[in-house]
Write an enzyme that holds these catalytic residues in place. Sequence first.
Site, PDB file in Angstrom:
ATOM      1  N   ARG A 152     107.061-132.423-125.779  1.00  0.00           N
ATOM      2  CA  ARG A 152     107.072-131.639-127.012  1.00  0.00           C
ATOM      3  C   ARG A 152     105.781-130.821-127.156  1.00  0.00           C
ATOM      4  NH1 ARG A 152     112.302-132.256-126.616  1.00  0.00           N
ATOM      5  NH2 ARG A 152     113.197-134.078-127.666  1.00  0.00           N
ATOM      6  N   ASN A 168     111.632-126.776-122.275  1.00  0.00           N
ATOM      7  CA  ASN A 168     112.524-126.363-123.370  1.00  0.00           C
ATOM      8  C   ASN A 168     111.867-126.628-124.723  1.00  0.00           C
ATOM      9  OD1 ASN A 168     112.822-129.150-122.844  1.00  0.00           O
ATOM     10  ND2 ASN A 168     114.880-129.193-123.774  1.00  0.00           N
ATOM     11  N   LYS A 203     113.336-124.581-113.919  1.00  0.00           N
ATOM     12  CA  LYS A 203     114.261-125.435-114.664  1.00  0.00           C
ATOM     13  C   LYS A 203     115.398-124.582-115.214  1.00  0.00           C
ATOM     14  CE  LYS A 203     116.083-129.054-116.293  1.00  0.00           C
ATOM     15  NZ  LYS A 203     115.545-130.072-117.191  1.00  0.00           N
ATOM     16  N   HIS A 248     119.754-129.019-115.317  1.00  0.00           N
ATOM     17  CA  HIS A 248     120.534-129.835-116.242  1.00  0.00           C
ATOM     18  C   HIS A 248     121.986-129.449-115.981  1.00  0.00           C
ATOM     19  CE1 HIS A 248     121.224-131.824-120.304  1.00  0.00           C
ATOM     20  NE2 HIS A 248     122.402-131.295-120.009  1.00  0.00           N
ATOM     21  N   HIS A 282     118.633-136.222-114.250  1.00  0.00           N
ATOM     22  CA  HIS A 282     119.183-137.350-115.026  1.00  0.00           C
ATOM     23  C   HIS A 282     120.659-137.645-114.713  1.00  0.00           C
ATOM     24  CE1 HIS A 282     120.078-133.792-117.363  1.00  0.00           C
ATOM     25  NE2 HIS A 282     118.936-133.807-118.023  1.00  0.00           N
ATOM     26  N   ASP A 295     113.371-138.824-118.659  1.00  0.00           N
ATOM     27  CA  ASP A 295     114.006-138.001-119.696  1.00  0.00           C
ATOM     28  C   ASP A 295     113.677-138.566-121.075  1.00  0.00           C
ATOM     29  OD1 ASP A 295     115.405-135.881-120.746  1.00  0.00           O
ATOM     30  OD2 ASP A 295     117.375-136.813-120.538  1.00  0.00           O
ATOM     31  N   HIS A 331     112.245-137.882-130.782  1.00  0.00           N
ATOM     32  CA  HIS A 331     112.734-137.311-132.029  1.00  0.00           C
ATOM     33  C   HIS A 331     112.397-138.295-133.142  1.00  0.00           C
ATOM     34  CE1 HIS A 331     115.162-134.080-130.228  1.00  0.00           C
ATOM     35  NE2 HIS A 331     115.627-134.963-129.356  1.00  0.00           N
TER      36      HIS A 331
END
Length: 343
Positions: free
Chosen positions: A17, A41, A98, A137, A171, A243, A247
């Site tokens: 983050r 991201n 990515k 992903h 993942h 991963d 949050h």
Amino acid sequence: MNSIVLQNPIDMHIHLRQDSMLESVLPYTSKHFSAALAMPNLNPPLMDCNSVLNYKNDILNIEGDSGYFVPIMSLYISDNLSIEELHKASKNGIKILKLYPKGSTTNSSNGVSEVLSKHLLSLLDEAQKLSMILSIHGESSGFSMQREKEFLEVFEELATSFPKLKIIIEHLSDRHSIESIHKYKNLFGTITLHHMLLTLDDILGGKLNPFVFCKPIVKTPADRDAILETALSGDCKISFGSDSAPHTIKAKYDGAAGIFSSPILLEALCSIFAKYDKLDNLQNFISLNAQEIYDMQFPFTKKITLSRESFIFGDKIPTHDGEMKVFMGEHNLDYKVCKIDID
């Protein structure tokens, strides 16, 4: 085994983050790991070389000047990424690209709208020449339980079209992905702690549990068992990528996808590998495979000693943004970090 020493643990997929959240979660990774691949991201995403380098500086400024944690950086592929920017990234030591299909996960609205577009294929051709690595992903826009399996056609076409480009299935959540990895020399994968342990029943088999909701979604017992077996084997085509995706509890109740596991990773992995009498394979899974796949070397050796003793981290941590739930934080794990040495 009463103790184990892990050398240079590496997390090849983590969400750190930004801003105050970065400050809160980074120490859980930088203390126990020698390196980690930071996902791009963010908001806004890291879609150019300068933004990636600025983010790297943010990480290093929080980490301090110890020099014993290496943030591995990645560039977010958008429809507007140019070959010139690709070269700039490569010259600045950014070798991982990515790819997020548009709308596939958190902050992926700027992702690629057409994965096999002429523009993207030209970028990947150049990336292959630059010896870059493509991390994906890999999910379609179909039914959630089938998305990874459906996307395997794309992985296989890319692996065939660009045989010298290393491609990572991030993942792994579907047992069929493991089969694809072993069909192609240049196809590799990362495995998370939670995909080794969970099935869809853990989310909705009883009361709805938002704290184990993630993307790609955990799937069937057959998928979980195949992923666990592959991780335990030390398979040379697989490396560990947590991963871990922080949050707040409020955001999780609002439907955010992601499992925050950073505070307990080494303790949990040791406990699992010991349970199945596979501790001898953990060094490969947690470090050596990644060093080989991503061509990594360290100017130092971080040695993490874990002893066989009860360890309970706690189920929550406070942050500036609100409390966060820690995956397996309330579990009584069998191993505990007791010593950290640097050579």
